[in-house]
Write an enzyme that holds these catalytic residues in place. Structure first.
Site, PDB file in Angstrom:
ATOM      1  N   GLY A 184       0.827  -1.202   0.000  1.00  0.00           N
ATOM      2  CA  GLY A 184       0.000   0.000   0.000  1.00  0.00           C
ATOM      3  C   GLY A 184       0.857   1.245   0.000  1.00  0.00           C
ATOM      4  N   SER A 185       0.393   2.244   0.745  1.00  0.00           N
ATOM      5  CA  SER A 185       1.029   3.559   0.659  1.00  0.00           C
ATOM      6  C   SER A 185       2.425   3.618   1.247  1.00  0.00           C
ATOM      7  CB  SER A 185       0.152   4.597   1.352  1.00  0.00           C
ATOM      8  OG  SER A 185      -1.098   4.616   0.711  1.00  0.00           O
ATOM      9  N   THR A 186       2.825   2.612   2.066  1.00  0.00           N
ATOM     10  CA  THR A 186       4.206   2.640   2.568  1.00  0.00           C
ATOM     11  C   THR A 186       5.176   2.584   1.392  1.00  0.00           C
ATOM     12  OG1 THR A 186       4.207   0.238   2.840  1.00  0.00           O
ATOM     13  CG2 THR A 186       3.697   1.538   4.785  1.00  0.00           C
TER      14      THR A 186
END
Lengths: 428, 486
Positions: free
Chosen positions: B215-217
């Site tokens: 995801g956004s990591t």
């Protein structure tokens, strides 16, 4: 006194030395677990062979001087390894050796001249078949194989005795039929065939062997009996045709049994590839092979290999019977294992020598048959644990734990020595 | 007839030869393979008769794996005992008779059983043998921090997920926790229970084998590629183009339907705008993004002292199968950590640690040293530089951007009093509506990082910033408060 017996005495003294060293090394390796009183087995064992030797001096003074010491060496190897696995079993085994030696001396005393057995050949042959049939009917099943009959408190393995009886019967029968079996009745494609009615015994014998496999699940005994039959037929007639036809019949029959009997199929598949079922059906064979492999060139030393689990049971199932060769190979390495096999070969050499020296056909056939039976049995079980042939439950003669095996092999030895004594006396 | 009997003897001789040959085959030719077979009871018992070395936490203060002596039927066996039960099950693993061994117990088996071949150990072992004493193995001192590990386990609690903490300058693993776990003192029971449906694979080490959409990591990785390309600075203004954009005919939207206008790269990371990073991904391109991923350690198994079978590669997966980097992908969605991209928590911790270490990626390592029974150090690990992923300037830029995430963005839950934490949240949909895999990667203190952490929580209705960030904060706080770090 005759020189043969002095020769034997020296041989026995050498065996005594080896035995004492063997027991001492097991004792030193395992003195934390076993107590020293059990060491008296070694002494007691030696006393027994002294008695046997004196018996031979009295009964068969001219008999071969190598066979008894070789047998003594084999029983010593067995007793040492059984003692190493379980001192209680070693005590039982030493009792069986007493019984075996008593039977051996009694046989020599009662029969006197082996040729007397020839006239009882049909009785003995019938007895052999009866023993097998009895096992099929009232036998107890252990580990899926029906090899034992319970007699009072002890279990008897009749197959071991029918082996002996069969050899005696065949020696008599084949001497009688030698000529007709050797003659060609008609010739087909340049190969001479005997009259069909003379093939009866061949077919009967094949049938018996296959029945043993199918009903008793005892492939070892079946192979052994059939092998003895073919070998003696060959010695009697000199016709390899019988061997070929016999093998073909057996192969066809085996194929049929293989197709119909699941347990035989399983044995074969374990033999062909034991590795996938290492915790289940292949466990025994794999543990046995791993034990042999652990020995390396010179082994771990007597009493120093890893054989017992922490709950006291052996790693190899049936280590004292089927697996005894593996234990020996583990502790003495390739050197000891090859040595043991050479002892069997020496025994075979002396046995066949007795046969060639014998001056009548019955004695020749008897001695050759007994020697072949002995060697072939050793081959089947050692071949079984080294994966040369499928693993079966027959014993390693004189080495494996077990009363029937010990007693019947001592009787085999007695018969061989009786043949030997008579011929050597004649030569002298 | 005598000739035939003679032939029988030769058959017997041939039989003997076959048997001797076959015995020799097993004893010489096949012996090494047979000795190493796992079903070989001899091997197992021989190893159990060795007093295995102890396994310690960092600094050698506390024993994580001990021995209990058992004497039965004249056989002395040393069985493993793990004083902390499930707490260190993932990094330490287990050593059993029936179920084999795993993790450090497997990887360092040679050291633990003194089968390693260095001279000091050989002499110790020879001495033991000559005196008839039990062979004693070498002790291992790991890099695991008791406070960090405890905080990680406490944070995970009954949730399913994983926590890894690394020391950025060295790659030393400070904590490695996976939940649900198991008790290494009862492996047979754990294996039996793990077969039950809904058990949640307690034996799986999620930190090294769990594969999750990052995801956004992952935007941190995309940002690295962007900054390294030279076409972006943290202040570069990008048009977010509103709430959704269309990528390959499918709309791609910002989380929570947020509107992104003209924003700087730093702001885009702070508020985790998908529409911005998707465009950056397309701008940077697959080649450059993949090169950056490769440098971070994606597409390979991590170079850690841990059994290879218990490690997974991070990268693109299709139906559980690893895809070659050459396979075509939707790079805009890769850039925001979606598509078919899966990463292990250890990989994402490595991303954080690399930035914390000024752009140099270090090999993660669990064991600091091995000590022989006579007290000699027989093995000492030294920090291993793998590759420079980015310039120190890029690393500094990313640090300040990630610092903003925690100060004012999606990761404010990771704030620790007066400590400066840099981090990035991630919330990846699981395919089940309302259930996400929640991520947080972080390091602290931002000025001089001592610990980098990755946290993932499986199938939770919450978000990375709300459930994963507090766990990361607790681990960081516990570790820094312990004073172990200089």
């Amino acid at each position: 006194m005759r020189s043969a017996r002095y020769r034997e005495l020296w041989n026995l003294l050498f065996v005594a030395l080896v035995t004492a060293i063997g027991f001492l090394s097991v004792y030193t390796a395992r003195q934390q677990e076993i107590d020293s009183t059990s060491l008296i087995y070694a002494g007691y064992f030696l006393a027994l062979y002294a008695v046997a030797h004196i018996g031979l001096r009295a009964g068969l003074p001219d008999a071969d001087p190598w066979l008894l010491p070789l047998a003594a060496l084999l029983t010593a190897v067995g007793l040492i390894e059984i003692y190493r696995l379980n001192p209680t079993l070693a005590r039982d085994q030493s009792i069986w050796i007493v019984v075996g030696l008593a039977g051996f001396l009694a046989l020599i005393l009662l029969v006197g001249d082996v040729r007397r057995l020839e006239s009882y050949k049909y009785t003995l042959g019938a007895l052999a078949v009866t023993l097998l049939l009895l096992t099929m009917v009232v036998g107890t099943e252990i580990n899926g194989a029906r090899l034992w009959i319970r007699l009072g408190g002890i279990q008897v393995q009749p197959g071991e005795f029918s082996k002996l009886l069969l050899v005696v019967f065949l020696a008599g029968y084949l001497r009688e039929k030698q000529e007709v079996l050797s003659m060609s009745h008609r010739t087909i494609l340049g190969i001479g065939f005997p009259a069909v009615r003379h093939l009866g015994p061949l077919l009967t014998m094949t049938g018996i062997a296959l029945a043993v496999v199918a009903v008793m699940n005892d492939m070892g005994t079946a192979l052994l009996l059939f092998g003895i039959f073919l070998a003696m037929l060959y010695v009697a007639t000199g016709r390899s045709l019988y061997t070929v036809v016999g093998l073909a019949l057996f192969a066809a029959g085996s194929w049929f049994v293989y197709q119909t009997a699941g347990h035989v199929r399983e044995r074969f598949s374990i033999w062909l590839n034991p590795w996938p079922d290492s915790r289940d059906t292949g466990y025994q064979l794999i543990q046995t092979i791993e034990s042999i492999a652990d020995g390396g060139l010179f082994g771990s030393g007597l009493g120093r290999s890893f054989q017992l689990l922490d709950n006291g049971s052996t790693i190899i199932p049936a280590a004292q019977t089927d697996g005894i060769y593996a234990v020996w190979a583990n502790e003495t390495g390739l050197a000891g294992a090859a040595g043991l096999l050479i002892v069997y070969l020496l025994f075979a050499y002396r046995g066949f020598k007795v046969a060639t020296l014998a001056d009548d056909s019955f004695s020749k056939l008897l001695a050759a048959g007994l020697t072949f039976a002995f060697s072939f049995q050793a081959f089947l079980i050692v071949g079984g644990v080294t994966r040369v042939v499928p693993l079966t439950g027959i014993t390693l003669p004189f080495v494996s734990y077990g009363g029937s095996s010990i007693v019947s092999n001592f009787m085999l030895l007695g018969l061989l020595l009786m043949v030997s004594d008579r011929t050597r006396k004649a030569i002298r | 007839m005598n000739a035939r009997i003679g032939r029988l003897f030769w058959i017997a001789a041939l039989g003997t030869l076959i048997l001797v040959t076959m015995t020799a085959y097993w004893q010489i030719w096949a012996a090494p393979d047979l000795a190493a077979r796992e079903d070989n009871a001899r091997l197992v018992y021989r190893q159990l008769s060795v007093k295995r070395g102890l396994i310690y936490d960092a600094g050698g203060h506390t024993v994580l794996a001990a021995n209990k002596r058992r004497v039965k039927n004249g056989i002395t066996l040393y069985l493993r005992r793990y004083p902390f039960g499930p707490l260190f099950a993932q990094p330490v693993g287990y050593n059993t008779v029936g179920e084999g061994r795993t993790a450090l117990e497997l990887y360092y088996n040679d050291y633990l059983t003194s089968s390693n071949s260095d001279l000091a150990t050989l002499f110790d072992k020879l001495g033991d043998k000559l005196q008839g004493q039990t062979v004693t193995g070498n002790d291992l001192v790991t890099s695991l921090s008791m406070p960090a590990q405890r905080a990680a386990a406490r944070g995970l609690g009954t949730l399913h997920g994983a926590v890894v903490a690394l020391e950025p300058q060295t790659g030393r693993v400070l904590a490695m926790a996976s939940s649900p776990g198991y008790n290494p003192n009862d492996v047979a029971g754990a294996i039996k229970r793990s077969a039950a449906p809904g058990s949640g694979s307690p034996l799986l080490n999620r930190t090294t084998q769990g594969l999750y959409a990052p995801g956004s990591t992952f935007k941190v990785v995309t940002a690295t590629a962007a900054l390294e390309s030279g076409r972006y600075t943290p202040d570069t203004i990008i048009d977010g183009k509103g709430t959704c954009i269309t990528i390959q005919t499918v709309p791609l939207c910002n989380a929570g339907g947020e509107f992104a206008g003209q924003v700087s790269l730093a702001e885009a990371l702070t508020f985790s705008y998908n529409t911005v990073f998707a465009q950056i991904g397309e701008q940077v391109g697959k080649d450059r993004l993949y090169r950056t991923m490769q440098a971070y350690g994606f597409f390979q198994k991590p170079p850690i002292d841990y059994p290879s079978d218990e490690l997974s590669r991070s990268g693109m997966y299709s139906r559980g199968k690893f895809l070659a980097p050459s396979a075509p992908v939707d790079i805009a969605r890769v850039a925001i950590g979606q598509e078919r991209l899966l990463a292990t928590p250890l990989q994402m911790a490595t991303v954080a640690a690399t930035i914390a270490n000024g752009g140099m990626r270090m090999a993660p390592s669990l064991v600091d040293k091995a000590i022989s029974p006579s007290g000699k150090t027989v093995f000492e690990s030294s920090p291993e530089q793998i590759t420079r992923v980015m310039s120190s300037q890029t690393a500094a830029d990313l640090t300040s951007m990630m610092r903003r995430v925690v100060e004012e963005g999606t990761g404010t839950a990771a704030n620790v009093g007066n400590l400066s934490v840099a981090g990035k949240t991630g919330t990846a949909e699981t395919g089940t509506a309302g259930l996400n895999n929640a991520w947080f990667i972080a390091f602290a203190p931002a000025e001089r990082p001592r610990i980098a952490v990755a946290v993932v929580i499986e199938r939770t209705p919450e978000f990375g910033g709300t459930i994963a960030a507090p766990i990361a904060r607790d681990v960081i706080e516990a570790y820094l408060a312990s004073g172990v770090a200089k």
